[in-house]
Design an enzyme around this catalytic site. Sequence first.
Site, short mmCIF file in Angstrom:
data_model
loop_
_atom_site.label_atom_id
_atom_site.label_comp_id
_atom_site.label_asym_id
_atom_site.label_seq_id
_atom_site.Cartn_x
_atom_site.Cartn_y
_atom_site.Cartn_z
N PHE A 1 0.85 -1.22 0.01
CA PHE A 1 0.08 0.07 0.05
C PHE A 1 0.95 1.37 -0.06
CE2 PHE A 1 0.87 -0.02 4.48
CZ PHE A 1 1.11 1.13 4.78
N LYS B 1 -0.85 -7.04 -9.53
CA LYS B 1 -1.88 -6.99 -8.31
C LYS B 1 -1.41 -5.98 -7.38
CE LYS B 1 -2.82 -8.39 -4.70
NZ LYS B 1 -3.32 -7.38 -3.81
N GLU C 1 9.18 -4.25 13.02
CA GLU C 1 8.93 -3.13 12.31
C GLU C 1 7.34 -2.43 12.57
OE1 GLU C 1 7.61 -4.11 8.25
OE2 GLU C 1 8.68 -2.29 7.77
N SER D 1 5.28 -7.07 3.57
CA SER D 1 5.85 -7.35 4.72
C SER D 1 6.48 -8.90 4.57
CB SER D 1 4.63 -7.40 5.81
OG SER D 1 3.68 -8.65 5.21
N GLU E 1 -4.94 -3.60 -2.22
CA GLU E 1 -6.46 -3.55 -2.24
C GLU E 1 -6.93 -2.33 -1.50
OE1 GLU E 1 -4.94 -5.92 -0.86
OE2 GLU E 1 -5.92 -7.20 0.66
N ARG E 2 -5.90 -1.76 -0.60
CA ARG E 2 -6.05 -0.44 0.11
C ARG E 2 -5.99 0.87 -0.99
NH1 ARG E 2 -2.25 -2.29 4.71
NH2 ARG E 2 -3.49 -3.89 5.12
N CYS F 1 9.44 1.89 3.60
CA CYS F 1 10.31 0.69 4.00
C CYS F 1 11.87 1.24 4.43
CB CYS F 1 10.31 -0.36 3.03
SG CYS F 1 11.05 0.16 1.48
P1 NAD Z 1 1.40 -6.75 3.08
O1 NAD Z 1 2.33 -7.73 3.30
O2 NAD Z 1 0.31 -6.64 3.84
O3 NAD Z 1 0.79 -6.81 1.60
C1 NAD Z 1 1.60 -6.72 0.37
C2 NAD Z 1 0.85 -7.20 -0.83
O4 NAD Z 1 0.66 -8.66 -0.43
C3 NAD Z 1 -0.69 -6.49 -1.25
O5 NAD Z 1 -0.78 -6.57 -2.37
C4 NAD Z 1 -1.55 -7.68 -0.37
O6 NAD Z 1 -2.79 -7.71 -1.02
C5 NAD Z 1 -0.76 -8.93 -0.50
N1 NAD Z 1 -1.04 -9.87 0.54
C6 NAD Z 1 -1.19 -9.55 1.77
N2 NAD Z 1 -1.45 -10.56 2.64
C7 NAD Z 1 -1.28 -11.77 1.93
C8 NAD Z 1 -1.24 -13.01 2.06
N3 NAD Z 1 -1.48 -13.62 3.39
N4 NAD Z 1 -1.10 -13.71 0.90
C9 NAD Z 1 -0.90 -13.26 -0.44
N5 NAD Z 1 -0.99 -11.96 -0.46
C10 NAD Z 1 -1.07 -11.17 0.57
O7 NAD Z 1 2.18 -5.41 3.15
P2 NAD Z 1 1.78 -3.92 3.21
O8 NAD Z 1 1.12 -3.65 4.58
O9 NAD Z 1 0.99 -3.52 1.72
O10 NAD Z 1 2.90 -2.77 2.92
C11 NAD Z 1 3.89 -2.48 4.06
C12 NAD Z 1 4.90 -3.45 4.31
O11 NAD Z 1 5.67 -3.37 2.85
C13 NAD Z 1 5.94 -2.99 5.19
O12 NAD Z 1 6.33 -4.17 5.94
C14 NAD Z 1 7.20 -2.35 4.30
O13 NAD Z 1 8.42 -2.57 4.92
C15 NAD Z 1 7.08 -3.23 3.09
N6 NAD Z 1 7.74 -2.84 2.35
C16 NAD Z 1 9.05 -3.33 1.74
C17 NAD Z 1 9.67 -2.69 0.80
C18 NAD Z 1 11.02 -2.94 0.26
O14 NAD Z 1 11.67 -2.59 -0.51
N7 NAD Z 1 11.74 -4.25 0.96
C19 NAD Z 1 9.06 -1.66 0.13
C20 NAD Z 1 7.92 -1.09 0.21
C21 NAD Z 1 7.16 -1.62 1.51
#
Ligand code: NAD
Length: 501
Positions: free
Chosen positions: A154, A178, A386, A231, A181-182, A286
């Site tokens: 997101f 993909k 985090e 995450s 969804e937020r 991140c």
């Molecule tokens: P998230 O893991 O909740 O979701 C990321 C994506 O995965 C979304 O598209 C979501 O719909 C999907 N998703 C969520 N749960 C899932 C599951 N159980 N199975 C399959 N797909 C699933 O992350 P978020 O809250 O959207 O984003 C924040 C996180 O992203 C933080 O931890 C941040 O550090 C990380 N991030 C990392 C980087 C990097 O470069 N390392 C960059 C940006 C964000």
Amino acid sequence: MSDLNKPTLGHWINGRRVVGETARRAAVFDPALGKATKEVVLADATEAAAAVEAARLAYEGWSQLSAARRQTVVFRFRELLNSRKEELARIITGEHGKAVSDAAAEVQRGLEVVDLATAFPHLTSGRYAQNVSTGVDVHSVRQPLGVVAVISPFNFPAMVPLWFAPIAIAVGNTVVLKPSERVPSAAIWLAELWKAAGLPDGVFNVLQGDRVAVETLLNHPDVQAVSFVGSTPVARSIYESAARVGKRVQAFGGAKNHMLVLADADLDAAADQAVSGGFGSAGERCMAISVVLAEESIADELNARIQERAATLRVGDGRTDPDLGPLITRQHRDRVASYIDIAERDGATVLVDGRHCRVDGHENGFWLGPTLLDRVPTASKAYEDEIFGPVLAVVRVKDLDEGLRLINSSQFGNGTAIFTNDGRAARRFEREVQVGMVGVNVPVPVPVAYFAFGGWKDSLLGDAPAYGPEGFAFFTRHKAVTSRWVTSTTGSLTMAFPGND
Ligand code: NAD
């Protein structure tokens, strides 16, 4: 269940918007207002398969097109994006909440990768060696993979998709994105822009959804590669599932970024950078700074300077371009606040408390003000986990050795920074720190597009970073061709392993 009073955002499949048959929907919030403003469809397995099928069918035509024609489309996309970037920034702010200038900066960083993608013929051309054995030449080529999936988080609705899609497309792949969804709208806006740039239908598709959509992509035999950002627990599961079925995968996870301030540092500069690196984008980056490791002799003074600056920050609706916008959801806001409670319970001192932040006229927004915690115990969850919010934890350290030891014992290794005027200390830090992206007097060391982006340890599962030359390698397969052109092979039969004759 569908709410007829709210607009519904659908997928983008084969060059057009598709609302789909699925009954599943999710509310999309405006975090500054704290209310749902639209709905997004959540794909079922059939819709996910339809997006992959559109990409599969488009692959042959797109991958066979000359490099010059593909390059023209990427150039046009670059020009359109550049001329309409403020529009995209406003869309991001409406769903994510970040300040509109911060959203514009995110688009600009994405645009850098589009700039780089236009150089793909140079970055994917192979090598050639003549007469490696008598009459034998070798050359290499890099070929596209096929359909690739991009799954994004997101916090950067435009930049993260732009880390991958322009490069994947330029080199001849087709894409199913993909998005989170937020924040589903930026992806559709980008899809429409690709179409306006002349990209053939089916080359770039957007599949709205949650874990159901992701699982279908992961298990689909026509998806060749997966680029995931999110995450760490989800990154790990995506990495394992994709690898199990033989897909190429890069999975970017979470982070806990430390900034080490040595006693000889310029404290005003360090305080400025701690505030911008820790509280910018409400800490939902991140690469945000979340821990300040301060050498004991300057810790009080550094805290005072950070406090002074934090007091001047304006929290508000991203559209008014404040210093910090709201957090993404009420649940996330409460989770971040709970870490402040945990730190306090574990013995930290709350120097600046954002828990009671209110914004006039926006009583329902997901607000949390800048928060500064001192003497956070390193055994506290508030130090280890985090948090992903505007919370800076100060930990006092004896010296560079202790700072390095703490940073290197974190499960994460995304970004880090040292603040010092001592070149020898900085050099040692740079060499010994177990982190993928390192700043020297730079708090958020996100590399420019022509250097790869990627952390170590739990911040990147797999060894394939984003963009830079490595980004082109991820989206192509290497092929080596050994050739011999002879008039006759008479008398050359040999059963030995080919050598260098
Ligand atoms: P998230 O893991 O909740 O979701 C990321 C994506 O995965 C979304 O598209 C979501 O719909 C999907 N998703 C969520 N749960 C899932 C599951 N159980 N199975 C399959 N797909 C699933 O992350 P978020 O809250 O959207 O984003 C924040 C996180 O992203 C933080 O931890 C941040 O550090 C990380 N991030 C990392 C980087 C990097 O470069 N390392 C960059 C940006 C964000």
